[in-house]
Design an enzyme around this catalytic site. Structure first.
Site, mmCIF file in Angstrom:
data_model
loop_
_atom_site.group_PDB
_atom_site.id
_atom_site.type_symbol
_atom_site.label_atom_id
_atom_site.label_comp_id
_atom_site.label_asym_id
_atom_site.label_seq_id
_atom_site.Cartn_x
_atom_site.Cartn_y
_atom_site.Cartn_z
ATOM 1 N N CYS A 19 0.808 -1.220 0.000
ATOM 2 C CA CYS A 19 0.000 0.000 0.000
ATOM 3 C C CYS A 19 0.837 1.265 0.000
ATOM 4 C CB CYS A 19 -0.951 -0.015 1.195
ATOM 5 S SG CYS A 19 -2.265 -1.252 1.058
ATOM 6 N N THR A 56 -16.737 10.907 1.648
ATOM 7 C CA THR A 56 -15.780 11.024 2.750
ATOM 8 C C THR A 56 -14.576 10.107 2.585
ATOM 9 O OG1 THR A 56 -16.917 9.356 4.116
ATOM 10 C CG2 THR A 56 -17.633 11.653 4.342
ATOM 11 N N ASP A 100 -11.469 -4.037 3.485
ATOM 12 C CA ASP A 100 -12.373 -2.926 3.178
ATOM 13 C C ASP A 100 -13.826 -3.284 3.460
ATOM 14 O OD1 ASP A 100 -10.351 -1.229 2.393
ATOM 15 O OD2 ASP A 100 -10.552 -1.673 0.264
ATOM 16 N N HIS A 149 -9.468 -11.427 -13.508
ATOM 17 C CA HIS A 149 -8.964 -10.793 -14.726
ATOM 18 C C HIS A 149 -7.450 -10.678 -14.628
ATOM 19 C CE1 HIS A 149 -9.023 -8.358 -18.322
ATOM 20 N NE2 HIS A 149 -8.337 -7.394 -17.710
ATOM 21 N N SER A 150 -6.767 -10.886 -15.753
ATOM 22 C CA SER A 150 -5.310 -10.811 -15.769
ATOM 23 C C SER A 150 -4.850 -10.016 -16.984
ATOM 24 C CB SER A 150 -4.689 -12.210 -15.793
ATOM 25 O OG SER A 150 -5.071 -12.904 -16.973
#
Length: 339
Positions: A19, A56, A100, A149-150
């Site tokens: 990250c 936000t 998340d 997906h690649s």
């Protein structure tokens, strides 16, 4: 020349790591400004009601599709290698993407893989290990993985797009903080500087890997049981960056007791030895104009801004097993105060 498993340093194939390779928060806010096409709590043409949107910078999108049913949670997250072991990288990336959903009080149901791979450089045996790691963590979470997906890319990247469900009346949001609430943190800081040291030296830090692969499921469930309404997860923008967004959205000031913030073994030494990512320094620069740092030294400031990968939940409330690291108070001159 195609490389195969064993001694491959995956982190050498990425400019950033985990990250820490996010677009800086200030730049990202400029990019998305004005793009909130569907206001929160409004209805689309199809009748779906947006409960959490772009406004936000919350952790996932949440949409109510029926008055008497659960809300749908949607998110996506992927990044470059944060560790050299492909299986561990897959586990970390999956735990981070699932986080998340937990951060808004949801339960993940199904995920699809997102894979970018330099097919002429790195063996697909390594890619298979990455996908296996993601699959194992998704299984631990009770989340199905249905393909993905690649793309052929010069830089390896992996993550997931995740769909889940949540009780629309019991969501965790970053704009529901109230003065008087304590702040709890469910994972220690220091993941970023240890990962940066790993990338530079090859030294492995099992304590960092253990923290990153741990799901935030139990923390989210504990927060909901405690009646918590405000939370976020701590990832690439660091503790101070995510706390700034929470406090700003909630109209309060967040006070952090730096001595109460837990850190991984070796994290402070890594900061002193200079293993600080550019992402961490950008995080600190972003929050500095809005922060009263008091007497906090540079080492402490950098750790509080350390770009985490698959970090813990930051909860406005108390939950079992999570240290209290500060509190929310009525808005002062600064949005953040470190004492």
């Amino acid at each position: 020349m195609t490389t195969t498993g064993g001694t491959v340093r995956l982190t050498r194939y990425a400019r950033g790591g985990g990250c820490a390779c996010k677009i800086p928060p200030g730049e990202l806010e400029d990019v998305v400004a004005g793009l909130a096409a569907t206001p929160a709590a409004s209805s689309t043409a199809a009748g779906a009601q947006v409960l959490i949107g772009l406004e936000t910078g919350d952790d996932a999108a949440v949409v109510r599709v029926a008055d008497d049913g659960p809300a749908v949670v949607a998110t996506a997250d992927f990044f470059t290698p944060v560790v050299d072991d492909p299986y561990d990288w897959g586990r970390i990336a999956a735990a981070n993407a699932l986080s998340d959903v937990y951060a808004v009080g949801g339960r993940p149901l199904v995920a699809v893989n997102l894979l970018a791979w330099p097919r002429d450089v790195l063996s697909f045996d390594l890619a298979r290990e990455v996908l296996r790691g993601g699959l194992d963590v998704a299984a631990e979470a009770g989340c199905h993985v249905g393909g993905g997906h690649s793309v052929d890319d010069a830089e390896p990247k992996y993550g997931m797009a995740v769909t889940g469900v949540a009780d629309p009346g019991r969501l965790l949001r970053n704009d529901r903080g109230r003065a008087g609430l304590p702040l709890s943190l469910t994972k220690p800081l220091g993941i970023g500087v240890l990962n940066n040291r790993h990338k530079a030296t090859g030294e492995v830090f099992p304590q960092a890997v253990q923290a990153m692969v741990a799901l935030n499921r139990e923390a989210a469930e504990a927060a909901l049981r405690a009646g918590v309404e405000c939370a976020t997860d701590v990832t690439g923008f660091g503790l101070l960056g995510h706390l700034y967004k929470l406090a700003r959205a909630s109209g309060v000031t967040a006070v952090v007791d730096a001595s109460a913030v837990p850190c991984l073994d070796g994290a402070r030494r890594a900061v002193r030895d200079g293993f600080v990512s550019g992402g961490t320094r950008r995080n600190l620069a972003w929050v500095a104009p809005h922060t009263d740092f008091g007497g906090a030294d540079e080492e402490t400031r950098l750790l509080l801004a350390d770009a985490q990968t698959s970090g813990g939940l930051l909860v406005a409330g108390e939950i079992p097993g999570a240290p209290v690291i500060g509190e929310l108070v009525p808005r002062r001159e600064h949005v953040l105060v470190v004492r």
